[in-house]
Design a protein around this motif. Structure first.
Motif, short mmCIF file in Angstrom:
data_model
loop_
_atom_site.label_atom_id
_atom_site.label_comp_id
_atom_site.label_asym_id
_atom_site.label_seq_id
_atom_site.Cartn_x
_atom_site.Cartn_y
_atom_site.Cartn_z
N ALA A 292 0.75 -1.13 -0.07
CA ALA A 292 0.01 -0.01 -0.10
C ALA A 292 0.82 1.21 0.06
O ALA A 292 0.46 2.23 -0.72
CB ALA A 292 -0.91 -0.03 1.24
N MET A 293 2.07 1.22 0.70
CA MET A 293 2.97 2.48 1.04
C MET A 293 3.66 2.47 -0.64
O MET A 293 3.47 3.72 -0.92
CB MET A 293 4.05 2.17 1.93
N LEU A 317 -0.39 -0.58 11.83
CA LEU A 317 -0.03 -0.53 10.36
C LEU A 317 0.77 -1.53 10.06
O LEU A 317 2.15 -1.66 10.55
CB LEU A 317 0.72 0.73 10.00
N PRO A 318 0.87 -2.75 9.18
CA PRO A 318 1.95 -3.66 9.06
C PRO A 318 3.04 -3.20 8.17
O PRO A 318 4.04 -3.99 8.19
CB PRO A 318 1.26 -4.53 8.14
N ALA A 319 3.04 -2.08 7.39
CA ALA A 319 4.22 -1.42 6.69
C ALA A 319 5.40 -1.22 7.61
O ALA A 319 5.18 -1.01 8.90
CB ALA A 319 3.93 -0.30 6.02
N ARG A 320 6.54 -1.38 7.01
CA ARG A 320 7.76 -0.94 7.87
C ARG A 320 7.71 0.54 8.17
O ARG A 320 7.19 1.37 7.54
CB ARG A 320 9.02 -1.14 6.99
N VAL A 321 8.13 0.81 9.48
CA VAL A 321 8.20 2.09 10.13
C VAL A 321 8.80 3.09 9.15
O VAL A 321 8.42 4.33 9.10
CB VAL A 321 9.10 2.01 11.49
N GLU A 322 9.81 2.70 8.53
CA GLU A 322 10.58 3.50 7.63
C GLU A 322 9.80 4.17 6.53
O GLU A 322 9.93 5.24 6.09
CB GLU A 322 12.06 3.10 7.13
N GLU A 323 8.99 3.23 5.99
CA GLU A 323 8.34 3.60 4.70
C GLU A 323 7.03 4.46 5.19
O GLU A 323 6.81 5.28 4.33
CB GLU A 323 7.67 2.33 4.10
N VAL A 324 6.52 4.02 6.15
CA VAL A 324 5.35 4.89 6.73
C VAL A 324 5.75 6.26 6.93
O VAL A 324 5.42 7.58 6.41
CB VAL A 324 4.67 4.36 8.17
#
Ligand SMILES: Cc1cc2nc3c(=O)[nH]c(=O)nc-3n(C[C@H](O)[C@H](O)[C@H](O)COP(=O)(O)OP(=O)(O)OC[C@H]3O[C@@H](n4cnc5c(N)ncnc54)[C@H](O)[C@@H]3O)c2cc1C
Ligand code: SF4
Length: 461
Positions: A292-293, A317-324
C-alpha cells in the motif's frame, strides 16, 4: 567525538524534491560514515543480532571488517549466508529482525546493520567483486520456477555446488517482486537488482524468460521429458485479493499489483515507454502494508493527492516504520480507522468517489490485534477518481492445478517442509511466498537456501 548512543545518520533525498521523481530516496553511507557506524558495534561474543537474522549472517564478523576498512573481506563474510545483500540491506524490516536484538539498542540506537550491509554490497557491485564459481559441474539437472528472491537464492546455492540449473520465469524480466513490485525509489533496478542477478548468472545459472509453467510446459513434463531430476517452485504469491464491495469493477479501480507492474516493470511513469497508466488526481489506496505504501508513493510521484484508507490505527499498520515515515514526509494523507463500503461510479462507468465508514478498535482477535468494528451511522463519502486495492495477495493456483500429487492448503499455498522445502511430490521442492503466502524477501531467500539443501541431500546420495 561522536555520541556512541546515536547511530550515524544516513543521507536522503529532500522530501519535497523526491515526491516528484522516481530516484532512490536513501543515498546510503559513504566509507567514512560506514567505518564510523561500524565502530559502534561491541562485537558481542554471544551476538543476539545473528539470532534475529533469518539467514544468520555473521553480523559482528562483517561489521568488524568494515570497521577496519576491509570492505572486500566484509563482503565475503556476508556472501557466506546471503546471495542478495544489496537488496536485503535496502528492503529488510531490520527493525523487527537483527536490529531489534542489537545490544546497543537497549540504551541508545541499535547499530545500523541494514545500512552497513547495503554499503558493503554496493561497494562490491561498484567494484565488480565476483562470487566464487564451482570448479566443474556435477552433471545433475535442476529446474527452478520463478526468478524472485527464493528462486534466485536456490539457483545460486545449487550452482555453487556444481548443479546445472535452469530458471524458468513467466515474465520478460528477471527478479519477481524485486522488479515488478518494489518501486525504483526504494530499490533501483539497473544499479542494484540487475547487477545482483548478473552475479547469479556468473555462477553458471541459465535463465529462460516468458515461460509460464502450467501453460508453456508442466513440472511433470520437465521431469519426464527434459530430464530434470529435481524442481524447486519459487512462484510467489502474485494473485491480488479484492473486497467484494459494490463498484469494485469500475474504471479507475486497480489492484496494487497492476498499478505497480505498470509503473515499475513497464515504466509507465516514463512517457518514452508504450504502457499507459491512469495517474489520477485524487487517489485512495486501501490497505496499510508495504505494498500500500509503495502504491501510494508511486501515485504521489505521478502527481496525485493520495490517501491511505486503513481500517485499524497507526500502531497496527503492517508496513515498515521507515516506509510509513517516508510516505508521511512526502505528503501522503492517512485516513486511519476508516473502511470502504462502496465505490461510487459515474454514468460512464468511472470512479467518482467512495462511501466509507469510521471504525473503532474493539476486543483483540485471534491474531492478538484489536478487531476494528464499525461506528454505527458514521458513513460519509469522499470524492476520488482512482482507487488502488492493496488488501494482500495469494499464490496463483496454476502450478498446483497442473502438477500431479502436489498438495496445497486451505489458503492455496503449496505444502512444504520448512527445513528442506520437500513437498508432497517426490523430488519437487518449494519455498518463499508460494508456501507461506505474502511474506518478506529475506524469508523467501531463507526458503530458497533450505530448498537447495534439500535438493542437494536428495541428489548427492
Ligand atoms: C509492492 C511490494 C512491496 C514489498 N516490499 C517489501 C519490503 O520492503 N521488504 C520485504 O522484505 N518484502 C517486501 N515485499 C515482499 C517480498 O517482495 C516477497 O515476500 C518476496 O519477493 C517473495 O519472493 P518469492 O521468490 O517467493 O516470490 P516472487 O518475488 O513473487 O517471485 C516469483 C516469481 O515467479 C514467477 N512465476 C509465478 N508463476 C510462475 C509460473 N507459473 N511459471 C514461471 N514463473 C512463474 C513470477 O513471475 C515471479 O517472477 C513486498 C512485496 C510487494 C508486492
Ligand atoms: S548485537 Fe549489536 S553490538 Fe552486538 S554484535 Fe550485534 S550489531 Fe554489534
Amino acid at each position: 567525538m561522536a555520541d556512541v548512543l546515536k547511530r550515524i545518520p544516513v543521507r536522503e533525498q529532500d522530501a519535497k524534491e523526491r515526491a516528484t521523481n522516481f530516484e532512490e530516496v536513501c543515498y546510503g553511507y559513504n566509507k567514512e560514515e560506514a567505518m564510523e557506524e561500524a565502530a559502534r558495534c561491541l562485537n558481542c561474543k554471544n551476538a543476539k543480532c545473528i539470532e534475529g537474522c533469518p539467514v544468520s549472517i555473521n553480523i559482528p564478523g562483517f561489521i568488524s571488517q568494515v570497521k577496519e576498512g576491509n570492505i572486500e573481506e566484509a563482503y565475503k563474510v556476508i556472501g557466506e549466508s546471503s546471495a542478495l545483500p544489496a537488496i536485503c540491506g535496502r528492503v529488510c524490516p531490520q527493525e523487527s529482525q537483527c536490529e531489534c536484538k542489537c545490544i546497543r539498542g537497549i540504551k541508545g540506537d541499535p547499530v545500523s546493520i541494514g545500512k552497513l550491509e547495503r554499503f558493503v554490497a554496493d561497494y562490491a557491485l561498484e567494484n565488480d567483486i565476483k562470487p566464487v564459481k564451482a570448479e566443474k559441474t556435477n552433471g545433475h539437472k535442476v529446474a527452478v520456477i520463478g526468478s524472485g528472491p527464493s528462486g534466485l537464492t536456490c539457483a545460486g546455492d545449487l550452482a555453487k555446488l556444481g548443479y546445472e540449473v535452469t530458471v524458468f520465469e513467466a515474465l520478460h524480466e528477471l527478479g519477481g517482486v524485486l522488479v515488478y513490485g518494489i518501486p525504483e525509489f526504494r530499490l533501483p533496478k539497473h544499479k542494484v537488482v540487475k547487477k545482483e542477478i548478473e552475479k547469479v548468472k556468473e555462477l553458471g545459472v541459465k535463465f529462460e524468460t516468458n515461460v509460464v509453467i502450467g501453460k508453456s510446459t508442466t513440472i511433470d513434463q520437465l521431469m519426464e521429458e527434459e530430464d530434470f531430476e529435481a524442481v524447486f517452485i519459487g512462484s510467489g504469491a502474485g494473485l491480488p485479493m479484492f473486497m467484494g464491495i459494490p463498484g469494485e469493477t469500475a474504471n479507475g479501480v486497480f489492484s496494487a499489483n497492476e498499478y505497480l507492474t505498470r509503473s515499475n516493470l513497464m515504466k509507465a511513469f516514463d512517457d518514452s515507454y508504450d504502457t499507459p497508466i491512469v495517474a489520477g488526481k485524487k487517489v485512495a489506496v486501501v490497505g496499510g502494508g508495504n505494498v500500500a505504501m509503495d502504491a501510494a508513493r508511486t501515485a504521489l510521484r505521478l502527481g496525485a493527492e493520495v490517501h491511505i484508507v486503513y481500517r485499524r490505527s497507526e500502531a497496527e499498520l503492517p508496513a515498515r516504520v521507515e516506509e510509513v515515515h517516508h510516505a508521511k514526509e512526502e505528503g501522503v494523507i492517512f485516513d486511519l480507522l476508516t473502511n470502504p463500503k462502496e465505490i461510487l461510479v459515474d454514468d460512464n462507468g468511472w470512479v467518482k468517489g467512495m462511501k466509507v465508514i469510521k471504525m473503532e478498535l474493539g476486543e483483540p482477535d485471534a491474531s492478538g490485534r484489536r478487531r476494528p468494528v464499525e461506528v454505527p451511522g458514521s458513513e460519509y463519502e469522499i470524492e476520488l477518481d482512482t482507487v488502488i486495492m492493496s488488501l494482500g495477495t495469494s499464490p496463483n493456483p496454476l502450478i498446483a492445478s497442473t502438477t500431479k500429487g502436489l498438495e496445497t492448503n486451505r489458503r492455496k499455498c503449496i505444502v512444504a517442509e520448512e527445513e528442506n522445502g520437500q513437498t508432497s511430490k517426490a523430488a519437487v521442492f518449494a519455498g518463499g511466498d508460494a508456501v507461506t503466502g505474502a511474506a518478506t524477501v529475506i524469508l523467501a531467500m531463507g526458503a530458497g537456501k533450505a530448498g537447495a539443501k534439500g535438493i542437494h541431500e536428495l541428489l548427492s546420495k
